[in-house]
Design a protein around this motif. Structure first.
Motif, PDB file in Angstrom:
ATOM      1  N   ASP A 238      -1.428   0.548  -5.672  1.00  0.00           N
ATOM      2  CA  ASP A 238      -0.481   1.649  -5.786  1.00  0.00           C
ATOM      3  C   ASP A 238       0.208   1.894  -4.443  1.00  0.00           C
ATOM      4  N   LYS A 242       4.064  -1.415  -5.215  1.00  0.00           N
ATOM      5  CA  LYS A 242       3.250  -1.642  -6.418  1.00  0.00           C
ATOM      6  C   LYS A 242       2.907  -3.129  -6.552  1.00  0.00           C
ATOM      7  N   VAL A 268      -0.002   2.748 -10.311  1.00  0.00           N
ATOM      8  CA  VAL A 268      -0.674   1.545 -10.781  1.00  0.00           C
ATOM      9  C   VAL A 268      -2.175   1.780 -10.758  1.00  0.00           C
ATOM     10  N   ASN A 286      -0.687   1.186 -15.997  1.00  0.00           N
ATOM     11  CA  ASN A 286       0.280   1.846 -15.122  1.00  0.00           C
ATOM     12  C   ASN A 286       0.627   3.207 -15.703  1.00  0.00           C
TER      13      ASN A 286
END
Length: 393
Positions: A238, A242, A268, A286
């Motif tokens: 994250d 990403k 994510v 996600n």
């Protein structure tokens, strides 16, 4: 991790990772020798996605794993089993029992957060931590997440097995339990510092005692999921871009595979591998907010590993005859271009599937290069083994 307020969102246009695999050049591994050629970087093709809303979204926000016949999902304090079509088989919340949720020698703040998890031999290995702040302490994040614990649950009924251990690696930088990955055959479990990790922590199964570190060739930031496959650790991050990475568990080489950056707020989460009749898939959770005035959802992205075939030359390589290029099996299906070579040099105009062996090629080593292009535009070129041209029969 804990909610959309947990991070600052980075906006931007959707890059190719959201639609196709993007190969990249990785930095050399620290442990690799100068003479060793780096492993080829994999390419992954987006083949579909499933969007979870409502109750399904709420129970699938953190981690994911599979035994091949069921999916196992985690939320901040819940666990769920589904069939492969995502129909709920069993759900439990809260999934953290009082023995772990309450302050204890394992976690002085108690535990209230589940991260990504892994499946092996009928057990779920689950990463646990706490979002509670430490009063008066300067903290880098809104929540502390500084009491990492790995716990084992029974996969069939989602019950805590009674086995859990506080992680005690040698270098505690900002260690949290975002994820746990296991290699049961090797008797190992893995974790990693959350912020700009420079090494992977290796633990012993079944007691999660610290074993060693694996230095990695470049930092990996904000990994929220990790899984082992074929000697590599794969990470879903994250971070700002990403990114999806993998790191070689022997050499420490890090490769950037693709990214999942979208033009709206997202987080994510975990990832899982699944072998399918079509090939190996990488599946990534996600959390998304496509409409700022609407509800959020969880999207489960599915990527298929692109595997080139092994081309072969069919037919006896004799002067006056023809040989034919067989591109081999490519995953997924691809379109092909050909280039024939004699003694390593391209033959002008020889770009068809068949090649006429004129007398000038007697004794030459003939090969064929096959360039396969997948539907997402990604291409790979591979070359056959050589065939030595013999005299006419």
């Amino acid at each position: 991790m804990e909610g959309f307020t947990r991070r600052t969102f980075i906006g931007g246009l959707a890059l190719a990772g959201a639609a196709a695999a993007v190969p990249a050049v990785a930095a050399p591994a620290q442990a690799a020798t100068a003479a060793a050629s780096p492993p080829e970087i994999e390419t992954w093709q987006l083949i579909g996605k499933d969007v979870f809303t409502g109750d399904a979204q709420g129970s699938r926000t953190q981690g994911v794993t599979t035994d091949g016949t069921h999916w196992y999902f985690s939320s901040s304090n819940g666990l769920e089993i589904t069939d492969m079509q995502y129909n709920t088989v069993l759900k439990t919340a809260p999934a953290i029992p009082p023995a772990l949720a309450n302050p204890s020698p394992l976690a002085y703040k108690g535990l209230n957060h589940i991260g990504d998890m892994d499946y092996a031999d009928g057990s779920l290995y689950i990463a646990l931590d706490s979002s509670a702040s430490d009063p008066g302490s300067p903290h880098e994040y809104q929540y502390e997440y500084n009491t990492p614990v790995f716990a084992r649950y029974t996969a069939a009924d989602l019950a805590f097995s009674g086995q859990a251990a506080a992680l005690n690696p040698a270098n505690r930088e900002h260690d949290i339990a975002s994820w746990v990955a296991v290699d049961a055959r090797q008797g190992l479990a893995y974790g990693m510092t959350y912020a700009n990790a420079t090494q992977i922590a290796v633990y012993n199964l079944p007691d999660f005692t610290f074993s060693r570190y694996i230095p990695i060739s470049q930092p990996i930031d904000q990994a929220q999921g990790g899984k082992v496959h074929d000697g590599w650790m794969y990470f879903s991050c994250d971070d700002a871009a990403k990114n999806i990475y993998r790191a070689n568990l022997t050499t420490g080489e890090v490769q950037l595979l693709f990214n999942l950056l979208l033009p709206y707020p997202q987080e994510v989460e975990g990832l899982a591998f699944l072998e399918t009749p079509d090939g190996l898939t990488l599946n990534i959770l996600n959390r998304e907010l496509p409409d700022p005035n609407g509800p959020s959802n969880v999207t489960f992205y599915h990527y298929l590993l692109q595997v080139p075939g092994t081309p072969v030359i069919d037919g006896p390589p004799r002067v006056g005859g023809y040989v034919t290029a067989d591109p081999g099996k490519w995953t997924p299906d691809a379109t092909f271009e050909y280039q024939w070579l004699a003694n390593g040099k391209p033959v002008a105009g020889a770009t068809g599937t068949r090649f006429h062996l004129l007398g000038t090629y007697l004794g030459d080593a003939v090969t064929v290069q096959v360039t396969g292009t997948w539907s997402d535009g990604t291409s790979r070129t591979v070359e056959s083994a050589p065939a030595r041209v013999r005299p006419a029969a």
